[in-house]
Design a protein around this motif. Structure first.
Motif, mmCIF file in Angstrom:
data_model
loop_
_atom_site.group_PDB
_atom_site.id
_atom_site.type_symbol
_atom_site.label_atom_id
_atom_site.label_comp_id
_atom_site.label_asym_id
_atom_site.label_seq_id
_atom_site.Cartn_x
_atom_site.Cartn_y
_atom_site.Cartn_z
ATOM 1 N N LEU A 14 0.820 -1.212 0.000
ATOM 2 C CA LEU A 14 0.000 0.000 0.000
ATOM 3 C C LEU A 14 0.855 1.263 0.000
ATOM 4 O O LEU A 14 0.631 2.197 -0.782
ATOM 5 N N THR A 15 1.856 1.320 0.879
ATOM 6 C CA THR A 15 2.616 2.556 1.073
ATOM 7 C C THR A 15 3.954 2.593 0.343
ATOM 8 O O THR A 15 4.529 3.660 0.142
ATOM 9 N N GLY A 16 4.472 1.416 -0.033
ATOM 10 C CA GLY A 16 5.790 1.361 -0.640
ATOM 11 C C GLY A 16 6.924 1.438 0.366
ATOM 12 O O GLY A 16 8.104 1.411 0.001
ATOM 13 N N LEU A 17 6.594 1.526 1.655
ATOM 14 C CA LEU A 17 7.614 1.563 2.707
ATOM 15 C C LEU A 17 8.119 0.158 3.000
ATOM 16 O O LEU A 17 7.515 -0.839 2.599
ATOM 17 N N LEU A 18 9.221 0.072 3.721
ATOM 18 C CA LEU A 18 9.729 -1.228 4.147
ATOM 19 C C LEU A 18 8.721 -1.928 5.042
ATOM 20 O O LEU A 18 7.978 -1.280 5.795
ATOM 21 N N THR A 19 8.669 -3.257 4.945
ATOM 22 C CA THR A 19 7.860 -4.034 5.881
ATOM 23 C C THR A 19 8.624 -4.188 7.190
ATOM 24 O O THR A 19 9.810 -3.866 7.288
ATOM 25 N N ARG A 20 7.934 -4.702 8.201
ATOM 26 C CA ARG A 20 8.572 -4.865 9.511
ATOM 27 C C ARG A 20 9.818 -5.758 9.413
ATOM 28 O O ARG A 20 10.884 -5.421 9.938
ATOM 29 N N GLY A 21 9.693 -6.888 8.727
ATOM 30 C CA GLY A 21 10.821 -7.814 8.624
ATOM 31 C C GLY A 21 12.001 -7.223 7.884
ATOM 32 O O GLY A 21 13.149 -7.377 8.288
ATOM 33 N N ALA A 22 11.716 -6.542 6.761
ATOM 34 C CA ALA A 22 12.797 -5.946 5.977
ATOM 35 C C ALA A 22 13.472 -4.819 6.749
ATOM 36 O O ALA A 22 14.688 -4.633 6.671
ATOM 37 N N ALA A 23 12.664 -4.032 7.496
ATOM 38 C CA ALA A 23 13.220 -2.907 8.247
ATOM 39 C C ALA A 23 14.128 -3.384 9.380
ATOM 40 O O ALA A 23 15.097 -2.713 9.736
ATOM 41 N N LEU A 24 13.824 -4.535 9.943
ATOM 42 C CA LEU A 24 14.600 -5.042 11.080
ATOM 43 C C LEU A 24 16.074 -5.172 10.723
ATOM 44 O O LEU A 24 16.954 -4.860 11.544
ATOM 45 N N THR A 25 16.360 -5.622 9.500
ATOM 46 C CA THR A 25 17.756 -5.749 9.064
ATOM 47 C C THR A 25 18.447 -4.394 9.057
ATOM 48 O O THR A 25 19.572 -4.255 9.541
ATOM 49 N N HIS A 26 17.781 -3.389 8.521
ATOM 50 C CA HIS A 26 18.345 -2.033 8.477
ATOM 51 C C HIS A 26 18.503 -1.462 9.880
ATOM 52 O O HIS A 26 19.507 -0.822 10.195
ATOM 53 N N PHE A 27 17.496 -1.688 10.726
ATOM 54 C CA PHE A 27 17.544 -1.175 12.101
ATOM 55 C C PHE A 27 18.737 -1.752 12.863
ATOM 56 O O PHE A 27 19.468 -1.031 13.553
#
Length: 407
Positions: free
Chosen positions: A252-265
């Motif tokens: 919907l938003t084109g933002l990272l999902t929770r799982g994908a963001a976790l790696t970056h975080f």
């Protein structure tokens, strides 16, 4: 040999002969094999050693027939003595126990139609778009009309060598393709499979799957010819890319999902720990006033999409924004103190007149935003701890009707 079968063998259209497995002696030959020799006013030799230019001694036949027996060689490309002439022939060998049946094809002028006929069984097991043949010694490549159609080139402009073929392959895929094929030849393998991108006549890259197998071998077992089938797998690759994007980016938003963001975080947190730099996390509730939950699904999705795009445009390049719940975002601010984070977030919840007009037009209202801030290491030393702390700050802000709350 029974009379009907003897007659069938004698007059079969393909030149053929029978060799005794134990000795290499030619026991019989059919009429078309004999005609090959009659054309040169001679007769076939009576042993494999005298017939085949490649055979040096009787032991060479034993080595070859063992390879035929074990299935290591089905098609043998050999130089056959026809009188004082040497003719390059392709022999399809079948071990029949005490004898070996050899069917002969003159390979000097072999074309693709012959290959398609003799490999019909293999072709039927492949969902193939086209057939090519590569002669390893001369590096000659012959393409079928269907490959020309697939790539959009006239048949006479299809690749005629590995150099010309590789010139059409995507630069990122050439090395992998060459490695797979070279290993197939060097290790004398029977079969290989590889996927790569190839340039079409309209200058777009098409994803294809290439399946190749040894077509003929020399008496020493070395590969002389390889056939390959090329299949268009672009739709499959497009689906794979879509699924990868779904796993990485919120649809919907084109933002990272929770799982994908976790790696970056985790990567940014590791840098903060090693470099002793500040790091803050912000949990953003897009519906703190519970207005969106009362909207129809389509209007609610538009509001979330509008808010997410607005916030993404306001953050810095190094910041990481993800959608972690239907109406909640998580923002990581590397190398940012709590004070600087509050300044940035105030800038987000206070849009310009033009920005506010866009937000309201998309069912979004910045008055619905509520932000909770957590800082490393004061509020946690792991991503999970920081997320829990930021979430608690959001809940406190929602309860106290404050838009920005520091835990």
């Amino acid at each position: 040999m029974n009379t009907p079968f003897e007659l069938a063998f004698k007059y079969m259209p393909t030149p053929a002969f029978i060799i005794e497995s134990s000795s290499g002696k030619l026991l019989s030959s059919n009429r078309n094999f004999e005609i090959l020799f009659e054309n040169f006013n001679t007769t076939p030799s009576d042993t494999w050693e005298s017939l085949c230019e490649d055979a040096v001694c009787a032991e060479d036949w034993q080595t070859l027939q063992n390879k035929i027996k074990t299935g290591n060689i089905e098609r043998c490309e050999s130089v056959i003595r026809v009188g004082d002439k040497l003719v390059n022939m392709q022999l399809e060998m079948r071990h029949l126990g005490e004898t070996v049946l050899a069917c002969v094809y003159n390979t000097d002028h072999m074309d693709l139609s012959a290959a398609e006929n003799t490999l019909l069984k293999f072709a039927l097991t492949e969902s193939s778009a086209g057939l090519w043949i590569w002669e390893t010694g001369s590096d000659l490549v012959s393409c079928s009309k269907s490959i020309a159609t697939l790539l959009g080139y006239p048949l006479d402009q299809t690749p005629r060598s590995t150099t010309e073929w590789h010139a059409l392959v995507h630069p990122d895929d050439v090395k992998r393709l060459a490695t797979v094929v070279n290993e197939h030849v060097a290790l004398n393998q029977d079969y290989y499979e590889v996927e790569y991108r190839i340039l079409t006549s309209d200058q777009r890259y098409l994803w294809v799957k290439e399946r190749g197998r040894s077509y003929t071998k020399g008496p020493d077992g070395s590969i002389k010819k390889i056939i390959g089938f090329m299949v268009d797998i672009s739709p499959q690759k497009a689906l794979e890319e879509h699924l990868r994007n779904q796993a990485t980016f919120d649809e919907l938003t084109g933002l990272l999902t929770r799982g994908a963001a976790l790696t970056h975080f985790k990567k940014q947190l590791g840098l903060a720990k090693r470099q002793y730099t500040p790091l803050t996390m912000a949990k953003i509730n897009l519906d703190a006033n519970e207005r969106l939950s009362k909207l129809p699904m389509e209007a609610r999705n538009i509001a979330i999409q509008t808010s997410a795009r607005y916030i993404y445009k306001k953050i810095r390049e190094a910041d990481v924004l993800a959608r972690v719940e239907p109406d909640k975002l998580l923002l990581l601010l590397p190398n940012t103190s709590v004070k600087d984070a509050k300044t940035l977030l105030k800038h987000i919840i206070t849009p310009t007149e033009d920005e506010l007009s866009v937000l309201l037009g998309g069912n979004s209202d910045p008055l619905d935003f509520c932000v909770g801030i957590a800082a490393f290491p004061e509020d946690g030393e792991t991503i999970e701890e920081l997320a829990l702390s930021a979430n608690q700050a959001v809940e406190n802000g929602q309860a106290s009707c404050k838009q920005i709350v520091v835990n």
